[in-house]
Design a protein around this motif. Structure first.
Motif, PDB file in Angstrom:
ATOM      1  N   UNK A  70       0.824  -1.217   0.000  1.00 44.83           N
ATOM      2  CA  UNK A  70       0.000   0.000   0.000  1.00 44.83           C
ATOM      3  C   UNK A  70       0.860   1.271   0.000  1.00 44.83           C
ATOM      4  N   UNK A  71       2.040   1.205   0.629  1.00 45.07           N
ATOM      5  CA  UNK A  71       2.956   2.347   0.666  1.00 45.07           C
ATOM      6  C   UNK A  71       3.997   2.145  -0.431  1.00 45.07           C
ATOM      7  N   UNK A  72       3.796   2.828  -1.550  1.00 43.64           N
ATOM      8  CA  UNK A  72       4.653   2.599  -2.707  1.00 43.64           C
ATOM      9  C   UNK A  72       6.064   3.141  -2.517  1.00 43.64           C
ATOM     10  N   UNK A  73       6.282   3.975  -1.515  1.00 46.65           N
ATOM     11  CA  UNK A  73       7.638   4.440  -1.199  1.00 46.65           C
ATOM     12  C   UNK A  73       8.511   3.280  -0.710  1.00 46.65           C
ATOM     13  N   UNK A  74       7.876   2.184  -0.320  1.00 48.78           N
ATOM     14  CA  UNK A  74       8.622   1.028   0.179  1.00 48.78           C
ATOM     15  C   UNK A  74       9.066   0.086  -0.928  1.00 48.78           C
ATOM     16  N   UNK A  75       8.603   0.334  -2.142  1.00 55.98           N
ATOM     17  CA  UNK A  75       8.934  -0.563  -3.241  1.00 55.98           C
ATOM     18  C   UNK A  75      10.437  -0.676  -3.464  1.00 55.98           C
ATOM     19  N   UNK A  76      11.173   0.432  -3.285  1.00 59.04           N
ATOM     20  CA  UNK A  76      12.622   0.399  -3.511  1.00 59.04           C
ATOM     21  C   UNK A  76      13.332  -0.500  -2.507  1.00 59.04           C
ATOM     22  N   UNK A  77      12.790  -0.585  -1.293  1.00 61.99           N
ATOM     23  CA  UNK A  77      13.395  -1.475  -0.293  1.00 61.99           C
ATOM     24  C   UNK A  77      13.127  -2.944  -0.637  1.00 61.99           C
ATOM     25  N   UNK A  78      11.941  -3.190  -1.131  1.00 64.24           N
ATOM     26  CA  UNK A  78      11.639  -4.555  -1.581  1.00 64.24           C
ATOM     27  C   UNK A  78      12.505  -4.914  -2.788  1.00 64.24           C
ATOM     28  N   UNK A  79      12.644  -3.981  -3.700  1.00 62.08           N
ATOM     29  CA  UNK A  79      13.423  -4.241  -4.909  1.00 62.08           C
ATOM     30  C   UNK A  79      14.848  -4.663  -4.579  1.00 62.08           C
ATOM     31  N   UNK A  80      15.441  -4.014  -3.591  1.00 67.29           N
ATOM     32  CA  UNK A  80      16.819  -4.351  -3.208  1.00 67.29           C
ATOM     33  C   UNK A  80      16.930  -5.789  -2.718  1.00 67.29           C
ATOM     34  N   UNK A  81      15.852  -6.322  -2.152  1.00 70.21           N
ATOM     35  CA  UNK A  81      15.856  -7.712  -1.692  1.00 70.21           C
ATOM     36  C   UNK A  81      15.533  -8.693  -2.822  1.00 70.21           C
ATOM     37  N   UNK A  82      14.798  -8.221  -3.828  1.00 69.78           N
ATOM     38  CA  UNK A  82      14.290  -9.109  -4.866  1.00 69.78           C
ATOM     39  C   UNK A  82      15.144  -9.156  -6.120  1.00 69.78           C
ATOM     40  N   UNK A  83      15.953  -8.139  -6.359  1.00 71.09           N
ATOM     41  CA  UNK A  83      16.635  -8.017  -7.653  1.00 71.09           C
ATOM     42  C   UNK A  83      17.535  -9.202  -7.963  1.00 71.09           C
ATOM     43  N   UNK A  84      18.255  -9.717  -6.965  1.00 72.32           N
ATOM     44  CA  UNK A  84      19.142 -10.855  -7.225  1.00 72.32           C
ATOM     45  C   UNK A  84      18.347 -12.127  -7.542  1.00 72.32           C
ATOM     46  N   UNK A 105       4.253   5.131 -10.741  1.00 66.70           N
ATOM     47  CA  UNK A 105       5.517   5.627 -11.297  1.00 66.70           C
ATOM     48  C   UNK A 105       6.714   4.939 -10.655  1.00 66.70           C
ATOM     49  N   UNK A 106       6.672   4.781  -9.337  1.00 66.42           N
ATOM     50  CA  UNK A 106       7.791   4.146  -8.638  1.00 66.42           C
ATOM     51  C   UNK A 106       7.923   2.677  -9.035  1.00 66.42           C
ATOM     52  N   UNK A 107       6.797   1.999  -9.176  1.00 64.99           N
ATOM     53  CA  UNK A 107       6.817   0.586  -9.580  1.00 64.99           C
ATOM     54  C   UNK A 107       7.404   0.445 -10.980  1.00 64.99           C
ATOM     55  N   UNK A 108       6.985   1.300 -11.906  1.00 64.03           N
ATOM     56  CA  UNK A 108       7.469   1.245 -13.286  1.00 64.03           C
ATOM     57  C   UNK A 108       8.965   1.527 -13.341  1.00 64.03           C
ATOM     58  N   UNK A 109       9.432   2.475 -12.526  1.00 67.23           N
ATOM     59  CA  UNK A 109      10.847   2.819 -12.506  1.00 67.23           C
ATOM     60  C   UNK A 109      11.703   1.620 -12.083  1.00 67.23           C
ATOM     61  N   UNK A 110      11.193   0.848 -11.142  1.00 68.63           N
ATOM     62  CA  UNK A 110      11.949  -0.275 -10.599  1.00 68.63           C
ATOM     63  C   UNK A 110      11.759  -1.570 -11.388  1.00 68.63           C
ATOM     64  N   UNK A 111      10.511  -1.843 -11.773  1.00 63.66           N
ATOM     65  CA  UNK A 111      10.179  -3.151 -12.353  1.00 63.66           C
ATOM     66  C   UNK A 111       9.770  -3.079 -13.825  1.00 63.66           C
ATOM     67  N   UNK A 112       9.668  -1.861 -14.370  1.00 59.58           N
ATOM     68  CA  UNK A 112       9.290  -1.717 -15.765  1.00 59.58           C
ATOM     69  C   UNK A 112       7.779  -1.618 -15.957  1.00 59.58           C
ATOM     70  N   UNK A 113       7.391  -1.272 -17.175  1.00 59.08           N
ATOM     71  CA  UNK A 113       5.968  -1.177 -17.510  1.00 59.08           C
ATOM     72  C   UNK A 113       5.517  -2.472 -18.170  1.00 59.08           C
ATOM     73  N   UNK A 114       4.386  -2.987 -17.697  1.00 55.25           N
ATOM     74  CA  UNK A 114       3.883  -4.259 -18.199  1.00 55.25           C
ATOM     75  C   UNK A 114       2.361  -4.215 -18.328  1.00 55.25           C
ATOM     76  N   UNK A 115       1.837  -4.864 -19.348  1.00 52.39           N
ATOM     77  CA  UNK A 115       0.394  -5.074 -19.421  1.00 52.39           C
ATOM     78  C   UNK A 115       0.066  -6.260 -18.531  1.00 52.39           C
ATOM     79  N   UNK A 116      -1.155  -6.292 -18.011  1.00 54.03           N
ATOM     80  CA  UNK A 116      -1.538  -7.352 -17.081  1.00 54.03           C
ATOM     81  C   UNK A 116      -2.839  -8.008 -17.513  1.00 54.03           C
TER      82      UNK A 116
END
Length: 274
Positions: A70-84, A105-116
């Motif tokens: 729910x807090x999209x500012x936390x996505x970058x912290x998750x990304x650091x754990x998930x990227x490897x 915007x933050x999700x797209x910056x980290x994980x890219x834009x995708x259709x779902x």
């Protein structure tokens, strides 16, 4: 910000305490990860307070990342754990119960834009035990080999069928599979339902098919109701799975199955794209 990793019992306890109904399929996979017949090899969770990302690893070296953030500012912290984990996979699927996450915007910056695309899971949570069962339906056995061989249906690639199910289920006496047949007064099969399980508790429908000349008579619904009654009487949970079209969804709802999970998923994306 600290991201906590949850494995095994910790993740199971968290999901069950949040909403055991919503996560019933995820809990099923978690409890059976690594078992034969289950494509999932490992499931872990990463959480910050109530926000969580669940990582599901598959036998084909694919990884699914399910987001409830729910807090999209936390996505970058998750990304650091998930990227490897993402980069070590052959392919990656991203999913969430929130369709709007994929436009963030933050999700797209980290994980890219995708259709779902959307998937929904249905299950039987409140079955009426006095529901009248159709006497034309029963579990098929080896004595039905002649009827099964006489049954005609179109071949669909990547889809099970009655003759194949007979060979892999009935002939091999596979207790993790049941085939329910609708047999008319002349002894002919008009339709069937294949259900299977990995643990003897959580059952799912593999395929339902009704002959074209027997459609619009409620046979698919009757098969689904009979299947649910049979599994519940044995102490199991009958899932309808994800309906593949509007007609199948109508059958699920009319038979009494309830929606318990809705997800929005990307397609499988090569890991090098991340």
């Amino acid at each position: 910000m600290k991201v906590k990793k949850l494995t095994g019992n910790e993740l199971e306890e968290l999901l069950a305490s949040r909403n055991s109904k919503k996560y019933i399929y995820l809990l099923h996979m978690l409890r059976n990860a690594g078992k034969p017949g289950i494509a999932v090899t490992e499931i872990n969770g990463y959480c910050i307070d109530k926000d969580i990302v669940i990582v599901i690893k598959y036998i084909f070296d694919g990884s699914q990342f399910y987001f409830e953030v729910s807090d999209h500012d936390r996505l970058k912290y998750f990304y650091n754990k998930l990227k490897d984990i993402m980069k070590s996979s052959d392919s990656v699927m991203l999913s969430s119960d929130d369709e709007n996450l994929f436009d963030d915007i933050e999700f797209i910056k980290l994980f890219g834009r995708h259709s779902v695309w959307k998937t929904e899971q249905y299950g039987m949570f409140g079955f009426e035990k006095d529901h009248i069962q159709d006497t034309h339906i029963r579990i098929l056995t080896s004595e039905d080999e002649g009827r099964i061989n006489s049954f005609r249906e179109p071949f669909v690639r990547y889809r099970n069928n009655l003759k194949n199910a007979y060979e892999t289920c009935i002939k091999l006496k596979n207790e993790d599979c049941k085939i329910f047949g609708y047999i008319d007064d002349s002894g002919n099969i008009l339709g069937y339902l294949i259900a299977d399980t990995a643990d003897g508790e959580y059952w799912d429908i593999d395929y339902v098919y009704v002959s074209e000349n027997a459609r619009r008579k409620g046979i698919a619904k009757k098969l689904a109701v009979y299947y649910a009654a049979e599994i519940i009487s044995g102490g199991g949970f009958p899932s309808y799975g994800t309906p593949e079209n509007a007609a199948s969804e109508k059958v699920a709802l009319s038979a009494g199955f309830e929606l318990f999970e809705r997800r929005y998923n990307t397609s499988w994306v090569p890991a090098e794209c991340f």
